[in-house]
Enzyme design. Structure first.
Site, PDB file in Angstrom:
ATOM      1  N   LYS A 163       2.501   1.371  -6.474  1.00 32.90           N
ATOM      2  CA  LYS A 163       2.828   2.219  -5.432  1.00 32.90           C
ATOM      3  C   LYS A 163       3.786   3.518  -5.750  1.00 32.90           C
ATOM      4  CE  LYS A 163       1.304  -0.129  -1.682  1.00 32.90           C
ATOM      5  NZ  LYS A 163       0.517   0.324  -0.480  1.00 32.90           N
ATOM      6  N   ASP A 191      -1.532   4.122  -5.541  1.00 34.81           N
ATOM      7  CA  ASP A 191      -1.510   4.330  -4.116  1.00 34.81           C
ATOM      8  C   ASP A 191      -0.325   5.138  -3.812  1.00 34.81           C
ATOM      9  OD1 ASP A 191      -1.785   4.411  -1.514  1.00 34.81           O
ATOM     10  OD2 ASP A 191      -1.539   2.200  -1.125  1.00 34.81           O
ATOM     11  N   GLU A 217      -5.097   6.365  -4.303  1.00 34.08           N
ATOM     12  CA  GLU A 217      -5.483   6.089  -2.869  1.00 34.08           C
ATOM     13  C   GLU A 217      -4.487   6.899  -2.145  1.00 34.08           C
ATOM     14  OE1 GLU A 217      -4.988   2.160   0.012  1.00 34.08           O
ATOM     15  OE2 GLU A 217      -5.290   2.039  -2.204  1.00 34.08           O
ATOM     16  N   ASP A 242      -7.204   6.177   3.166  1.00 37.44           N
ATOM     17  CA  ASP A 242      -6.531   4.860   3.696  1.00 37.44           C
ATOM     18  C   ASP A 242      -5.948   5.303   4.916  1.00 37.44           C
ATOM     19  OD1 ASP A 242      -5.354   2.514   4.519  1.00 37.44           O
ATOM     20  OD2 ASP A 242      -3.952   2.412   2.823  1.00 37.44           O
ATOM     21  N   LYS A 266      -8.795  -1.469   6.799  1.00 39.79           N
ATOM     22  CA  LYS A 266      -7.969  -2.377   7.153  1.00 39.79           C
ATOM     23  C   LYS A 266      -8.155  -2.737   8.591  1.00 39.79           C
ATOM     24  CE  LYS A 266      -4.166  -0.836   4.270  1.00 39.79           C
ATOM     25  NZ  LYS A 266      -2.867  -0.141   3.989  1.00 39.79           N
TER      26      LYS A 266
END
Length: 368
Positions: A163, A191, A217, A242, A266
């Site tokens: 992250k 991400d 991402e 995303d 998701k």
């Protein structure tokens, strides 16, 4: 067989350690479990884990939407009312995808149990043999992220996702140190959780070229799909969308704009399995591979995503790591921290521990 009763539980899932991403830090996870019971005594479980930064929902708003608006639509309806539910739910209230996902997952679980088949059978049958899980590393200082990456390699992970998104120069250092600490054959994914501007994203991507990042991402804001398209067109690096992708319409927009090379689906953004499967099919038609993502969910929603990932050839990756990150789950996940192995047990394939649900519950509501 008809739906007789629905119970809504608000639970807090304790994390093993705080989870820091570009836009927030989480000490625990606020989850809503729903239990749908049929007239035959069969039970299906679903889950909503909200992210107010992404879908605009909160724990309490999802509670009210499920208990007051959506669950009553299902009482007395047949257990195979999945298509009906999504039609009337969309007419009843717009958006609120996590609230809809909770009931969608429960309906799929219930129907599969009623048919006495694993959920992946209803979603197309087994395509993969097992699901490899990544290790997801929170946004920390570069040395600590590198240490955790090295440890993950020793524990047998085949991919690591880090992250980033608070400072481009520091992010480049994080990428470099993590890659240096990893085994050469372990995959590295990044991400940014919307943390960069378009120019910052291109700067990081260019400077990270030596470190063999599989994909980047969501580098830019949820509101700016055009900027994502510009980045995708300006680099040979693979870009994954995303946060902006909330359902079938958004998937079509990604295709129209050539906005991304991959899409993270998701269940909490798409309203559950019903739309998520369609999104994976659209991606297949447009040559856009998909990932099944997670809002750091319990084993309930994680397994729902796992069954879809198991069944669909266009789902090539995942970050369904919630059960590995929480310290007290409501069911026992099949497999271990590095992979999921689904059995041929009916429905989701596990039994939810009612006593554990009760012990973790902050609120409970019954609709019948």
């Amino acid at each position: 067989m008809t739906i007789k009763k629905i119970t809504v539980y608000g639970i807090r899932l304790p994390l093993k350690q705080p989870f820091k991403i570009a836009y927030d830090t989480y000490e625990d996870i606020e989850s809503i479990l729903v239990k749908v019971e049929s007239s035959s005594g069969k039970v299906g479980w679903g889950e909503a884990v909200v992210d107010q930064h992404v879908s605009g929902e909160t724990w309490q708003s999802a509670r009210q939407i499920i208990a007051r608006e959506l669950a009553p639509l299902l009482i007395g309806k047949p257990v195979d009312s999945i298509g009906y539910f999504h039609h009337v739910a969309e007419l009843r209230i717009r958006h609120n995808p996590s609230a809809k996902a909770a009931l969608d997952i429960a309906l799929h679980d219930l129907l599969a149990r009623q048919c006495n088949v694993p959920l992946y059978t209803l979603l197309g049958g087994r395509h993969h043999t097992r699901i490899e899980l990544p290790c997801v590393i929170s946004m920390l200082d570069p040395e600590e992220m590198a240490r955790q990456a090295q440890d993950a390699c020793k524990r047998g992970y085949s991919s690591i996702k880090i992250k980033l998104g608070d400072a481009p120069e520091l992010d480049i250092e994080r990428i470099a140190k993590v890659r240096e600490a990893m085994k050469p054959d372990v995959k590295l994914r990044v991400d940014a959780n919307q943390g960069w501007s378009a120019k910052q994203a291109l700067q990081v991507i260019r400077q990270a070229a030596p470190y063999r990042v599989d994909w980047f991402e969501q580098p830019v804001s949820i509101e700016n799909l055009e900027a994502l398209a510009r980045i995708t067109g300006a680099t040979d690096a693979l870009i994954m969308a995303d946060e902006p992708i909330h359902g079938v319409r958004d998937m079509l927009e990604v295709i129209r704009l050539n906005a991304a090379d991959l899409v993270n689906i998701k269940l909490m953004k798409s309203g559950g399995l019903h739309a998520a499967r369609t999104m994976a099919e659209l991606g297949l038609a447009a040559d856009i591979p998909c990932q099944i993502g997670s809002m750091v969910e319990s084993s309930v929603a994680t397994l729902a995503g796992a069954h879809l990932a198991m069944a669909h050839c266009n789902i090539v990756a995942n970050d369904m790591v919630g059960p590995a990150m929480i310290s007290d789950d409501v069911a026992v996940m099949p497999g271990n921290e590095t992979h999921i192995e689904l059995s041929d047990n009916p429905g989701l394939g596990v039994e939810v521990d009612d006593a554990k649900v009760q012990s973790l519950s902050v609120f409970e509501e019954r609709i019948d």
